[in-house]
Design an enzyme around this catalytic site. Structure first.
Site, PDB file in Angstrom:
ATOM      1  CD1 TRP A 181      -7.025 -14.061   7.242  1.00  0.00           C
ATOM      2  CD2 TRP A 181      -8.040 -12.101   7.942  1.00  0.00           C
ATOM      3  NE1 TRP A 181      -7.962 -13.627   6.232  1.00  0.00           N
ATOM      4  CE2 TRP A 181      -8.442 -12.675   6.554  1.00  0.00           C
ATOM      5  CE3 TRP A 181      -8.285 -10.856   8.503  1.00  0.00           C
ATOM      6  CZ2 TRP A 181      -9.450 -11.622   5.662  1.00  0.00           C
ATOM      7  CZ3 TRP A 181      -9.134 -10.118   7.695  1.00  0.00           C
ATOM      8  CH2 TRP A 181      -9.864 -10.534   6.444  1.00  0.00           C
TER       9      TRP A 181
ATOM     10  CG  ASP B 151      -2.950  -5.560  -1.431  1.00  0.00           C
ATOM     11  OD1 ASP B 151      -4.118  -5.663  -2.346  1.00  0.00           O
ATOM     12  OD2 ASP B 151      -2.749  -6.450  -0.481  1.00  0.00           O
TER      13      ASP B 151
ATOM     14  CG  ASP C 217      -6.043 -11.543   1.730  1.00  0.00           C
ATOM     15  OD1 ASP C 217      -5.475 -12.073   0.845  1.00  0.00           O
ATOM     16  OD2 ASP C 217      -6.186 -10.687   2.193  1.00  0.00           O
ATOM     17  CD  GLU C 218      -9.674  -8.817   2.520  1.00  0.00           C
ATOM     18  OE1 GLU C 218     -10.284  -8.477   3.452  1.00  0.00           O
ATOM     19  OE2 GLU C 218      -8.736  -8.522   2.036  1.00  0.00           O
TER      20      GLU C 218
ATOM     21  CE1 TYR D  91      -4.893  -9.432  10.932  1.00  0.00           C
ATOM     22  CE2 TYR D  91      -5.978  -7.917   9.863  1.00  0.00           C
ATOM     23  CZ  TYR D  91      -5.235  -9.143   9.900  1.00  0.00           C
ATOM     24  OH  TYR D  91      -5.456  -9.958   8.790  1.00  0.00           O
TER      25      TYR D  91
ATOM     26  CD1 TRP E 248      -3.496  -5.895   8.241  1.00  0.00           C
ATOM     27  CD2 TRP E 248      -2.928  -5.992   6.025  1.00  0.00           C
ATOM     28  NE1 TRP E 248      -3.360  -7.170   7.925  1.00  0.00           N
ATOM     29  CE2 TRP E 248      -3.248  -7.318   6.640  1.00  0.00           C
ATOM     30  CE3 TRP E 248      -2.445  -6.087   4.634  1.00  0.00           C
ATOM     31  CZ2 TRP E 248      -2.850  -8.503   5.881  1.00  0.00           C
ATOM     32  CZ3 TRP E 248      -2.037  -7.066   4.210  1.00  0.00           C
ATOM     33  CH2 TRP E 248      -2.435  -8.472   4.477  1.00  0.00           C
TER      34      TRP E 248
ATOM     35  CD  GLU F  95      -5.032  -1.405   4.092  1.00  0.00           C
ATOM     36  OE1 GLU F  95      -4.250  -1.473   4.935  1.00  0.00           O
ATOM     37  OE2 GLU F  95      -5.886  -2.248   3.759  1.00  0.00           O
TER      38      GLU F  95
ATOM     39  CG  ASP G  31      -4.186  -2.547  10.396  1.00  0.00           C
ATOM     40  OD1 ASP G  31      -4.080  -3.468  11.294  1.00  0.00           O
ATOM     41  OD2 ASP G  31      -4.678  -2.701   9.499  1.00  0.00           O
TER      42      ASP G  31
ATOM     43  CG  HIS H 137      -5.706  -8.677  -2.052  1.00  0.00           C
ATOM     44  ND1 HIS H 137      -5.908  -7.345  -1.389  1.00  0.00           N
ATOM     45  CD2 HIS H 137      -6.644  -9.304  -1.293  1.00  0.00           C
ATOM     46  CE1 HIS H 137      -6.859  -7.508  -0.497  1.00  0.00           C
ATOM     47  NE2 HIS H 137      -7.080  -8.847  -0.477  1.00  0.00           N
TER      48      HIS H 137
ATOM     49  NE  ARG I  54      -3.425  -2.840   0.143  1.00  0.00           N
ATOM     50  CZ  ARG I  54      -3.844  -3.659   0.953  1.00  0.00           C
ATOM     51  NH1 ARG I  54      -3.297  -4.081   2.322  1.00  0.00           N
ATOM     52  NH2 ARG I  54      -5.048  -4.352   0.749  1.00  0.00           N
TER      53      ARG I  54
HETATM   54  C1  ACM Z   1      -6.362  -9.911   5.466  1.00  0.00           C
HETATM   55  O1  ACM Z   1      -6.317  -8.998   6.535  1.00  0.00           O
HETATM   56  N1  ACM Z   1      -6.858  -9.550   4.341  1.00  0.00           N
HETATM   57  C2  ACM Z   1      -5.475 -11.258   5.533  1.00  0.00           C
END
Ligand code: ACM
Length: 496
Positions: A369, A168, A302-303, A394, A435, A437, A396, A239, A139
């Site tokens: 996670w 990403d 993920d996602e 996490y 993370w 961002e 962040d 991603h 990011r």
């Molecule tokens: C994640 O936080 N998307 C692994």
């Protein structure tokens, strides 16, 4: 020697007994240790090591020496060590170089600002073999010198794994020689989210950068000398918008020209399911595995939004050809293609916990996670599991809801909650996630990471019962060392 004192050691050692006196180590104190450990001692403690060759004299403060050696000692496991600081110097033993490296970090923490070490006897070993810190450099491309500094800070807290999230939607940071557009195009975006992403605002300020393979190899070597392994992550098949921007044929609509994504959040655009796309990522992994010798390569997972596959005739053909029940099984299929390839390179895959429902590839480790319930789910499925539950790890997330708290993706995660995390015995270990961002600067990364990463280091290392007020006292004593290193940690809140 007497009972454990509140020496400002983090993570807390397994056993500590303190004596009355102090030892002064001059800058030319002798260092006797395996060559690479001696070098680490001199670097870490700022010693010249000249005294190793000095003639013996009568004054013990002048002859004080550091002797660190390997010795068979089953009680210490693969990372444990014994350390004795007494009038005539420092003695340390371990069964492995890894153990000796941690002994050096303990010496670094023991030495007060006056340069003196308290007389002490320590026997130490970690609870878990995986003590990780994840850092998102996709990011925001944090500068290479910061990665060196970060590795040093992990080592200081006996964290042994840096998980580098290198790719990403918003940026590709790993140089791939075979596919130069990944960094030439995918490494740069023409704007970024402003404020919280839910506000939907962006600016037009370009951002970008990447790390060359040579730079990363040197970082890996620097980390290895400090006992820190680096696990790279290439996040697939979602991603991946930065890669699709660089090579549009990777996407599900080859006519569409996508930019490297500006907004935080998850792109709907994912890799297609062609042989060519699979081969592309396998080629990338070949170069990743060549740069990073660690046994695990993280392949994300993920996602991954299913919309494009659900609408794609090619994806439907892949589903039929592979005998899958539907497009939702394509995530597991993708991860298996990559994990099998890594197995051929002698590496294991690591995946995020979405794969639990989609088929964790044989031999892969799962990073759970989405809450502690996912850790339990992974363990119940008999999977090798690293505990990374967001509500505890996490980093962040905001630490408080005070009005001057810097903008964060969400909250709350105070220091006491990180410290209070009690992982299941069966996990491989624990990992803190940063993370980025909302962390565009390294100052903000340090603010978010510390001291919560110190708390997590203790969760991963110390098997002893945790006591937050005692930790808080030790941390208060540890912060001057972070000050001396210029770490921009978040000041401690008083215990309420
Ligand atoms: C994640 O936080 N998307 C692994």
């Amino acid at each position: 020697m007497s009972a454990p004192a509140d020496l400002p050691l983090i993570p807390r050692p397994h056993s500590v007994r303190t004596g009355e006196g102090h030892l002064t180590l001059g800058p030319d104190a002798g260092v006797h240790a395996p060559a690479e450990i001696a070098e680490l001692v001199r670097e870490t403690l700022d010693l010249t090591g000249a005294g190793a060759d000095a003639p013996e004299t009568a004054d013990p403060t002048e002859t004080a020496e550091i002797r660190l050696s390997l010795a068979d000692d089953p009680e210490l496991g693969t990372e444990g060590y014994r350390l004795l600081v007494a009038a005539d110097g420092v003695r340390g033993t371990a069964g492995t170089l890894a153990g000796l490296r941690w002994a050096v970090q303990t010496l670094r923490q023991l030495r007060g600002r006056d340069g003196r070490l308290p007389h002490v006897e320590i026997v130490d070993r970690p609870r878990y073999g995986w003590r990780g810190a994840h850092l998102d450099v996709a990011r925001w491309c944090h500068p290479l010198p910061f990665l060196y500094r970060y590795v040093d800070l992990l080592a200081l807290h006996k964290l042994n794994t840096l998980h580098l999230h290198l790719t990403d939607d918003q940026g590709w940071r790993f140089e791939v020689q075979r596919y130069p557009r990944l960094t030439e195009v995918g490494g740069f975006r023409d704007g970024s989210s402003v404020g919280h992403s839910r506000e939907g605002r962006t600016d037009d300020v370009p951002h970008g950068g990447y790390y060359s393979q040579r730079e990363l190899r040197e970082l890996v070597a620097h980390a290895a000398r400090r006992g820190v392994r680096i696990m790279p992550e290439i996040d697939a098949p979602g991603h991946m918008q930065a890669a699709i921007a660089a090579y549009p044929w990777l996407g599900n609509d080859p006519e569409r020209r996508l930019p490297v994504r500006r907004e935080w959040g998850i792109s709907r655009h994912v890799l297609n399911t062609s042989d060519r796309a699979v081969e592309f990522v396998r080629h990338v992994l070949d170069e990743v595995a060549d740069v990073f010798p660690f046994g695990y390569v993280h392949i994300g997972g993920d996602e991954v939004p299913p919309h494009e596959w659900a609408a794609s005739a090619d994806a439907a053909r892949r589903v039929a050809a592979e005998g899958l029940s539907g497009p939702e099984e394509l995530l597991g299929w993708w991860s298996r293609q990559l994990a099998d390839h890594l197995a051929g390179l002698g590496r294991r895959a690591a995946v995020w916990d979405e794969l639990i429902e989609h088929g964790v590839p044989e031999g892969a480790a799962v990073f759970a996670w989405r809450g502690e319930k996912r850790v339990r789910r992974a363990l119940a499925a008999g999977l090798d599991t690293v505990a990374a539950p967001e509500e505890f790890t996490y980093l962040d997330w905001a630490e408080s809801d005070a009005p001057d708290e810097p903008l964060a993706i969400r909250g709350l995660l105070p220091l006491s909650k990180v410290y209070g995390y009690e992982p299941k015995d069966a996990v491989l270990g624990v990992q803190g996630q940063v993370w980025s961002e909302y962390l565009p600067t390294t100052e903000l990364v340090e603010w978010r990471a510390f001291p919560r990463l110190a708390a997590l280091a203790e969760v991963g290392w110390s098997a002893e019962e945790r006591d937050f007020p005692a930790f808080h006292r030790r941390l208060t004593g540890h912060l001057p060392l972070l000050d001396a290193l210029g770490v921009g940690y978040r000041p401690l809140d008083p215990i309420t």
